[in-house]
Write a protein that holds these residues in place. Structure first.
Motif, PDB file in Angstrom:
ATOM      1  N   TYR A   1      -3.291  10.238 -11.513  1.00  0.00           N
ATOM      2  CA  TYR A   1      -2.114   9.660 -12.132  1.00  0.00           C
ATOM      3  C   TYR A   1      -0.869   9.810 -11.167  1.00  0.00           C
ATOM      4  N   ASP A   2      -0.686  10.844 -10.657  1.00  0.00           N
ATOM      5  CA  ASP A   2       0.464  10.804  -9.604  1.00  0.00           C
ATOM      6  C   ASP A   2       0.287   9.884  -8.377  1.00  0.00           C
ATOM      7  N   VAL A   3      -0.781   9.855  -7.642  1.00  0.00           N
ATOM      8  CA  VAL A   3      -1.104   8.934  -6.732  1.00  0.00           C
ATOM      9  C   VAL A   3      -0.854   7.429  -7.159  1.00  0.00           C
ATOM     10  N   VAL A   4      -1.403   7.010  -8.378  1.00  0.00           N
ATOM     11  CA  VAL A   4      -0.856   5.799  -8.680  1.00  0.00           C
ATOM     12  C   VAL A   4       0.480   5.284  -9.157  1.00  0.00           C
ATOM     13  N   ASN A   5       0.819   6.354  -9.654  1.00  0.00           N
ATOM     14  CA  ASN A   5       2.441   6.429  -9.899  1.00  0.00           C
ATOM     15  C   ASN A   5       3.384   6.153  -8.660  1.00  0.00           C
ATOM     16  N   ASN A   6       3.047   6.838  -7.510  1.00  0.00           N
ATOM     17  CA  ASN A   6       3.744   6.937  -6.166  1.00  0.00           C
ATOM     18  C   ASN A   6       3.440   5.261  -5.569  1.00  0.00           C
ATOM     19  N   LEU A   7       2.069   4.889  -5.826  1.00  0.00           N
ATOM     20  CA  LEU A   7       1.822   3.613  -5.015  1.00  0.00           C
ATOM     21  C   LEU A   7       2.806   2.585  -6.006  1.00  0.00           C
ATOM     22  N   GLY A   8       2.688   2.674  -7.373  1.00  0.00           N
ATOM     23  CA  GLY A   8       3.140   1.762  -8.369  1.00  0.00           C
ATOM     24  C   GLY A   8       4.696   1.750  -8.101  1.00  0.00           C
ATOM     25  N   SER A   9       5.376   2.864  -7.773  1.00  0.00           N
ATOM     26  CA  SER A   9       6.823   2.990  -7.629  1.00  0.00           C
ATOM     27  C   SER A   9       7.268   2.672  -6.164  1.00  0.00           C
ATOM     28  N   LEU A  10       6.548   2.186  -5.222  1.00  0.00           N
ATOM     29  CA  LEU A  10       6.787   1.759  -3.973  1.00  0.00           C
ATOM     30  C   LEU A  10       8.085   1.198  -3.958  1.00  0.00           C
TER      31      LEU A  10
ATOM     32  N   THR B   1       7.412 -10.518 -10.304  1.00  0.00           N
ATOM     33  CA  THR B   1       6.570 -10.965  -9.226  1.00  0.00           C
ATOM     34  C   THR B   1       5.553  -9.808  -9.051  1.00  0.00           C
ATOM     35  N   ILE B   2       5.835  -8.516  -9.153  1.00  0.00           N
ATOM     36  CA  ILE B   2       5.242  -7.497  -8.855  1.00  0.00           C
ATOM     37  C   ILE B   2       4.179  -7.360 -10.281  1.00  0.00           C
ATOM     38  N   THR B   3       4.627  -7.687 -11.575  1.00  0.00           N
ATOM     39  CA  THR B   3       3.896  -7.538 -12.790  1.00  0.00           C
ATOM     40  C   THR B   3       2.561  -8.600 -12.565  1.00  0.00           C
ATOM     41  N   VAL B   4       2.709  -9.960 -12.284  1.00  0.00           N
ATOM     42  CA  VAL B   4       2.170 -11.008 -12.261  1.00  0.00           C
ATOM     43  C   VAL B   4       1.027 -10.962 -11.095  1.00  0.00           C
TER      44      VAL B   4
ATOM     45  N   PRO C   1      -7.689   1.778 -11.361  1.00  0.00           N
ATOM     46  CA  PRO C   1      -7.066   0.247 -11.228  1.00  0.00           C
ATOM     47  C   PRO C   1      -6.268   0.071 -12.697  1.00  0.00           C
ATOM     48  N   THR C   2      -6.877   0.611 -13.672  1.00  0.00           N
ATOM     49  CA  THR C   2      -6.121   0.349 -15.039  1.00  0.00           C
ATOM     50  C   THR C   2      -4.756   0.835 -14.981  1.00  0.00           C
ATOM     51  N   LEU C   3      -4.571   2.136 -14.441  1.00  0.00           N
ATOM     52  CA  LEU C   3      -3.307   2.731 -14.406  1.00  0.00           C
ATOM     53  C   LEU C   3      -2.302   2.091 -13.383  1.00  0.00           C
ATOM     54  N   LEU C   4      -2.700   1.654 -12.519  1.00  0.00           N
ATOM     55  CA  LEU C   4      -1.790   0.673 -11.680  1.00  0.00           C
ATOM     56  C   LEU C   4      -1.430  -0.688 -12.415  1.00  0.00           C
TER      57      LEU C   4
ATOM     58  N   SER D   1      -4.107  -8.361 -10.432  1.00  0.00           N
ATOM     59  CA  SER D   1      -5.069  -8.908  -9.845  1.00  0.00           C
ATOM     60  C   SER D   1      -5.412  -8.185  -8.501  1.00  0.00           C
ATOM     61  N   TYR D   2      -4.698  -7.367  -8.037  1.00  0.00           N
ATOM     62  CA  TYR D   2      -4.711  -6.554  -6.712  1.00  0.00           C
ATOM     63  C   TYR D   2      -4.682  -5.040  -6.627  1.00  0.00           C
ATOM     64  N   SER D   3      -4.596  -4.606  -7.986  1.00  0.00           N
ATOM     65  CA  SER D   3      -4.556  -3.217  -8.168  1.00  0.00           C
ATOM     66  C   SER D   3      -5.856  -2.474  -7.677  1.00  0.00           C
ATOM     67  N   HIS D   4      -7.210  -3.034  -7.978  1.00  0.00           N
ATOM     68  CA  HIS D   4      -8.428  -2.511  -7.584  1.00  0.00           C
ATOM     69  C   HIS D   4      -8.348  -2.464  -6.041  1.00  0.00           C
ATOM     70  N   LEU D   5      -8.082  -3.751  -5.441  1.00  0.00           N
ATOM     71  CA  LEU D   5      -8.187  -3.663  -3.785  1.00  0.00           C
ATOM     72  C   LEU D   5      -7.112  -2.743  -3.180  1.00  0.00           C
ATOM     73  N   ALA D   6      -5.835  -2.881  -3.719  1.00  0.00           N
ATOM     74  CA  ALA D   6      -4.876  -1.744  -3.200  1.00  0.00           C
ATOM     75  C   ALA D   6      -5.221  -0.402  -3.151  1.00  0.00           C
ATOM     76  N   LEU D   7      -5.825   0.178  -4.352  1.00  0.00           N
ATOM     77  CA  LEU D   7      -6.455   1.398  -4.457  1.00  0.00           C
ATOM     78  C   LEU D   7      -7.202   1.680  -3.615  1.00  0.00           C
TER      79      LEU D   7
END
Length: 537
Positions: A277-286, A341-344, A368-371, A348-354
């Motif tokens: 969760y924390d890794v996804v949170n950090n990635l999402g909050s970049l 822009t980030i939401t849209v 991916p669902t978390l992100l 589609s790119y959450s799985h690839l990014a992770l």
């Protein structure tokens, strides 16, 4: 003009903060991606959730209220009293560090020593790191108020890079040190930060540049707390305002770090799930760290300098009010479009990014669902940041006190939602609770802004309106990239490349549409952000 100068300085500060932080934090981002391949999920959960929460709580409770109050002072202020007030952050930090350190050691679930040893050392090191960082607080306030724009960004960036480099080297060479590695790295971060501020002001105070800018301190010893005859030790007006913000800081900290408190005290997720969760949170909050936070900090300074706190706009300079309204409208528009822009595209790119960032440890399972959910939260985070930035700058002391009661209700509601939704949906429940909480905070700020400009010709809330053609482009981009993700991105490297190229094409079309449908915003960004960077080069 005072307002124009404040706007220029705020834009310059944002440009430095956003530009240099992207450069340096990108390095730390890559180094962290390397670290993920050598550290267990459980260790990441302990360090990034449990120990970092201890550090951030001590620092926030000790200094946030002082920052909110003292950033509003003018250069003509009696700085001896302000500095005396700011030094209270250190004993407060010591008190909170000892109290919370005991809580972290005795009142919460501790990890199995066989799985994660040296937990006690980590608690002591992160608590001490907070105290070391608080020693630089008077210097930080001086730098912000007097617009020493390079210092903050360079000091923080160097400290982050030093911390990440040491962490990676130790993980590679002596991985069996475990939490010792992260403890030493955290102390290095705080030490670097303090050293940068001390060395800069030792050189700056008394220099020709300081004299030219009428810097209020003439010797380095003026930074230390002092007693002056026939004068109060501290500025009582600022002390009262600080106390108002201090009562609010408890509640704001719960709202900011609520999910980590729930994880720590209620143990609704195991340490491994906490790490993911924390890794996804950090990635999402970049983007929030790269752009939202610098904008909020810089333009809070702008608003408090241009507007008179607690005064009706009819009793203020209309030129300043008009400029503040225009800047607020443009900031809301900018943050809205970035968040949208980030939401849209994030869906589609959450799985690839992770998968690129952390491998199968992140891309398989709930990551991916978390992100994807977090990308929606980023949109709300963007809007809330700039609306609260204005609201806190314009509120009177009495309004701040009233807002504290609402924050209490929000805090309790948020904790309740976090606990219930997490038992129901796991880590996704935390993000859903954050979205609900952020929506309520945005509603309050929008109501305040609407009342504030009720008798003015300015309508800054128009910044939240998106032109029809641009909405259609966002809808089309989201549809195309979602279909691409479903049919291409899981198959092979070539399919993933096609998926990325389609996303780049859709993003380009979106940016071109923004350029033609939002000319005022383009002019604002070009004149207030991009031009500042060119002037400094």
């Amino acid at each position: 003009m005072r307002s124009q100068e404040a706007l220029t300085n705020a834009a310059k500060l944002t440009s430095y903060s956003a530009g240099l932080q992207v450069l340096f934090r990108l390095l730390s981002f890559l180094l962290n991606a390397y670290t993920l391949r050598y550290v267990s999920k459980e260790t990441i959960g302990i360090v990034n959730v449990r120990l970092t929460l201890l550090y951030s709580t001590v620092v926030f409770l000790a200094r946030e209220a002082f920052r909110k109050a003292c950033l509003n002072v003018g250069v003509e202020q009696k700085w001896a009293q302000v500095i005396n007030l700011l030094w209270l952050t250190v004993p407060l930090g010591v008190l909170w560090s000892l109290l919370l350190g005991w809580v972290w050691l005795h009142l919460v679930t501790t990890p199995d020593p066989a799985l994660i040893p040296h937990y006690e050392v980590g608690v002591a090191a992160f608590g001490l790191s907070a105290i070391v960082e608080l020693l630089s607080e008077p210097l930080w306030i001086l730098a912000q108020v007097h617009m020493l724009v390079r210092l903050k960004v360079i000091a923080e960036s160097l400290a982050i890079v030093a911390k990440c480099v040491l962490t990676v080297l130790c993980i590679t060479i002596v991985p069996h040190w475990g939490l010792y590695i992260f403890s030493v790295a955290q102390l290095l971060y705080s030490g670097c930060l303090l050293t940068c501020y001390v060395l800069y002001f030792m050189k700056y105070i008394g220099s020709q540049e300081a004299q030219r800018k009428s810097f209020p301190l003439s010797t380095v010893s003026d930074v230390l707390p002092k007693y002056h005859c026939n004068q109060p030790i501290i500025d009582l007006r600022l002390a009262v305002l600080t106390w108002s913000f201090y009562k609010q800081s408890f509640l704001k900290q719960i709202l900011t770090e609520g999910e980590r408190y729930v994880m720590t005290f209620l143990n609704v997720l195991n340490f491994g799930d906490q790490g993911v969760y924390d890794v996804v949170n950090n990635l999402g909050s970049l983007v929030a760290r790269f752009m939202f936070l610098p904008i909020e900090e810089s333009f809070y300074v702008f608003f408090v300098k241009v507007l008179e706190r607690g005064k009706d706009i009819g009793h203020q300079k209309q030129e300043d009010v008009s400029m503040a309204a225009n800047v607020l409208e443009m900031l809301m528009k900018l943050m809205m479009l970035i968040g949208l822009t980030i939401t849209v595209f994030g869906y589609s790119y959450s799985h690839l990014a992770l998968n690129i960032y952390g491998g199968s440890m992140l891309s398989l399972g709930p990551g991916p669902t978390l992100l994807r959910c977090y990308c929606v939260y980023v949109l709300l985070l963007a809007i809330n940041g700039v609306t609260e930035c204005f609201t806190f700058a314009a509120m009177s002391k009495e309004e701040v006190d009233r807002y504290n009661f609402m924050m209490l209700a929000l805090s309790l509601t948020f904790l309740g939602f976090s606990y219930c939704l997490t038992w129901w949906q796991g880590g996704v429940g935390f993000i859903l609770a954050n979205c609900l909480n952020m929506g309520l905070r945005i509603t309050h700020s929008l109501q305040y802004i609407s009342r504030y400009f009720k008798h003015s010709k300015s309508q800054p809330l128009k910044g939240l309106l998106i032109p029809g053609p641009l909405l259609l482009v966002y809808l089309g981009s989201g549809t195309v990239t979602a279909l691409s993700q479903a049919t291409l991105s899981e198959q092979c490297l070539m399919s993933q490349l096609v998926h990325v190229l389609l996303g780049a094409l859709c993003l380009s079309i979106t940016l071109v549409t923004i350029f033609f449908t939002e000319p005022r915003l383009v002019w604002f960004v070009r004149t207030q952000f991009l031009s500042q960077g060119k002037k400094e080069m």
